[in-house]
Scaffold this active site. Structure first.
Site, PDB file in Angstrom:
ATOM      1  N   SER A 196     -31.795  -1.719  50.536  1.00 35.32           N
ATOM      2  CA  SER A 196     -31.592  -1.253  51.972  1.00 35.32           C
ATOM      3  C   SER A 196     -30.142  -1.266  52.261  1.00 35.32           C
ATOM      4  O   SER A 196     -29.458  -1.776  53.240  1.00 35.32           O
ATOM      5  CB  SER A 196     -32.330  -2.493  52.996  1.00 35.32           C
ATOM      6  OG  SER A 196     -33.660  -2.457  52.786  1.00 35.32           O
ATOM      7  N   PRO A 197     -29.167  -0.621  51.313  1.00 39.58           N
ATOM      8  CA  PRO A 197     -27.803  -0.500  51.243  1.00 39.58           C
ATOM      9  C   PRO A 197     -27.400   0.340  52.719  1.00 39.58           C
ATOM     10  O   PRO A 197     -26.257   0.076  52.917  1.00 39.58           O
ATOM     11  CB  PRO A 197     -27.246   0.068  50.328  1.00 39.58           C
ATOM     12  CG  PRO A 197     -28.484   1.010  49.863  1.00 39.58           C
ATOM     13  CD  PRO A 197     -29.828   0.004  50.353  1.00 39.58           C
ATOM     14  N   SER A 241     -27.308   5.302  58.830  1.00 40.72           N
ATOM     15  CA  SER A 241     -27.214   6.521  58.409  1.00 40.72           C
ATOM     16  C   SER A 241     -27.385   7.329  59.794  1.00 40.72           C
ATOM     17  O   SER A 241     -26.632   8.301  60.166  1.00 40.72           O
ATOM     18  CB  SER A 241     -28.679   7.022  57.858  1.00 40.72           C
ATOM     19  OG  SER A 241     -28.382   6.462  56.370  1.00 40.72           O
ATOM     20  N   TYR A 270     -46.310  -2.384  47.479  1.00 41.85           N
ATOM     21  CA  TYR A 270     -45.965  -1.090  48.183  1.00 41.85           C
ATOM     22  C   TYR A 270     -47.416  -0.300  48.316  1.00 41.85           C
ATOM     23  O   TYR A 270     -47.647   0.280  47.501  1.00 41.85           O
ATOM     24  CB  TYR A 270     -44.960  -0.316  47.600  1.00 41.85           C
ATOM     25  CG  TYR A 270     -43.536  -1.243  47.634  1.00 41.85           C
ATOM     26  CD1 TYR A 270     -43.190  -2.117  48.432  1.00 41.85           C
ATOM     27  CD2 TYR A 270     -42.541  -0.634  46.744  1.00 41.85           C
ATOM     28  CE1 TYR A 270     -42.160  -2.702  48.602  1.00 41.85           C
ATOM     29  CE2 TYR A 270     -41.319  -1.170  46.701  1.00 41.85           C
ATOM     30  CZ  TYR A 270     -41.206  -2.266  47.497  1.00 41.85           C
ATOM     31  OH  TYR A 270     -39.860  -3.091  47.380  1.00 41.85           O
ATOM     32  N   ARG A 300     -31.729   0.129  56.257  1.00 40.07           N
ATOM     33  CA  ARG A 300     -33.023   0.684  56.737  1.00 40.07           C
ATOM     34  C   ARG A 300     -32.856   1.858  57.711  1.00 40.07           C
ATOM     35  O   ARG A 300     -33.678   1.983  58.445  1.00 40.07           O
ATOM     36  CB  ARG A 300     -33.906  -0.587  57.323  1.00 40.07           C
ATOM     37  CG  ARG A 300     -34.083  -1.811  56.800  1.00 40.07           C
ATOM     38  CD  ARG A 300     -34.970  -2.634  56.915  1.00 40.07           C
ATOM     39  NE  ARG A 300     -35.137  -4.080  56.273  1.00 40.07           N
ATOM     40  CZ  ARG A 300     -35.886  -4.004  55.193  1.00 40.07           C
ATOM     41  NH1 ARG A 300     -36.561  -3.090  54.846  1.00 40.07           N
ATOM     42  NH2 ARG A 300     -35.879  -5.310  54.484  1.00 40.07           N
ATOM     43  N   GLY A 326     -27.693   5.264  63.327  1.00 39.85           N
ATOM     44  CA  GLY A 326     -27.790   4.537  64.559  1.00 39.85           C
ATOM     45  C   GLY A 326     -28.719   4.164  65.314  1.00 39.85           C
ATOM     46  O   GLY A 326     -29.998   4.636  64.674  1.00 39.85           O
TER      47      GLY A 326
END
Length: 359
Positions: free
Chosen positions: A222-223, A230, A65, A226, A232
């Site tokens: 990524s529950p 949350s 990262y 991504r 759309g």
């Protein structure tokens, strides 16, 4: 339901080796990489400190990262005693970039060098949970014989690092069931990190049952799809030019038009339930079992609080069934998780030990 400061974040056993973490973790990737420009260090350190003060103590990062900058950021946050003494740190190795070319390594020399680098950037003497980020398919994951000498490969070297006190627990990320079994036979695997959400459920057939059979904890990244679960399809309108989600198949216009029905139905159920779509989607992951720890990422304190609020969303059997029906058919979701790159557990098989000739 919104933000509720009275919601208490509990603790859970992750795997069967002794590791305990918060029941919800914090994915730190988006603070530094892949989701647009890096966010200001000061703001992210405040967010991490706030998360730990609220009980979100399981912090997830990786050396790729940035690369490296997210670990450095987390190291700055950990410099505060109030954070380090309470936090469980998970980081990863295995993916590297040579210019624009992505590679994966699991050889012993790389494993050790990567660990030493992460320890330095994080400013710690020991990493709580150290994952192989992606499996090196060029090497057997266990051990092999070369020139009549037993040479440790990936898990063998990680086992040495445990014995030396540089890491406490070993994890795998995006590994197949057979790879998990082979690694676990060399040294107990504490956790497997995998993508799991209402619109990513392929792991339920083989990977999750394997983890449960072996007593391995499950960390769901990524529950919230991504961000799709949350906000759309509209989320794609505000993505930065360098946000890699712009290039992911599920977020392409032709697929979004099909996939939007998942969010629309999720939003409908959430409205009826009195919570947000993201809280409902996250609650679904929490309800998968006491061995599952989701690690939603965010760069905003208000979103963190909303994620914590998902812990108070209780779902009935009927509601779970209704949610699962959103994307339980083969054509319910259009577009692969990743593009043409081999980032998935489906590409993680390593050579069988019996056929390995060494290099």
């Amino acid at each position: 339901m919104g933000d509720d400061p009275t919601v208490v974040v509990g603790r859970m056993k992750l795997g069967s080796q002794g590791l305990q973490v918060s029941t919800q973790g914090l994915g730190c990737m988006g603070m530094s990489a892949f989701y647009g420009p890096p966010k200001p260090d000061h703001d992210m350190i405040n967010l991490i400190s706030h998360a730990v003060s609220r009980g979100i103590t399981f912090l997830d990062t990786s050396d790729i990262y940035g690369p490296h900058t997210n670990e450095t950021l987390l190291g700055k946050a950990l410099a505060s005693v109030s954070v380090r003494d309470k936090a469980e740190i998970a980081t990863k190795f295995g993916i590297f970039f040579d210019g624009a070319i992505r590679g994966i390594r699991g050889d012993p020399e790389y494993v050790r060098a990567a660990c030493e680098g992460s320890l330095k950037r994080l400013g710690v003497d020991c990493i709580d949970l150290y994952y192989q980020h992606r499996v090196d398919t060029k090497l057997p994951i266990e051990v092999t014989v070369k020139n009549d000498l037993v040479a440790t490969i990936t898990i063998g070297e990680l086992k040495k690092l445990v014995e030396e006190g540089k890491i406490k627990y070993i994890g795998l990320s995006e590994a197949s069931a057979s790879t998990i079994r082979r690694a676990h036979a060399v040294h107990p695997i504490t956790a497997v990190q995998l993508e799991w959400s209402l619109w990513t459920r392929d792991v339920e057939e083989e990977i999750v049952p394997t983890c449960r059979e072996l007593g391995i904890g499950i960390v769901a990244y990524s529950p919230l799809g991504r961000g799709f679960l949350s906000y759309g399809p509209k989320m794609t309108e505000s993505l930065a030019d360098d946000d890699f989600r712009k290039h992911m198949p599920r977020f392409q216009k032709e697929n979004l038009e099909h996939n939007k029905h998942i969010f629309e139905k999720l939003n409908e159920i959430a409205t009826r339930k009195g919570c947000t779509p993201s809280q409902l989607a996250l609650a679904w992951v929490h309800h998968q079992g006491s061995d599952v720890c989701p690690i939603p990422g965010t760069t905003k304190i208000e979103n963190l609080e909303q994620n914590i609020g998902a812990l108070s969303v209780k779902l009935t059997h009927e509601e779970m069934t209704e949610l699962e029906n959103l994307a339980n058919s083969a054509d319910a979701v259009k577009g692969d998780r990743y593009g043409g790159t081999s980032y998935s557990w489906k590409d993680s098989e390593t050579p069988p030990l019996s056929s390995w000739k060494g290099q």
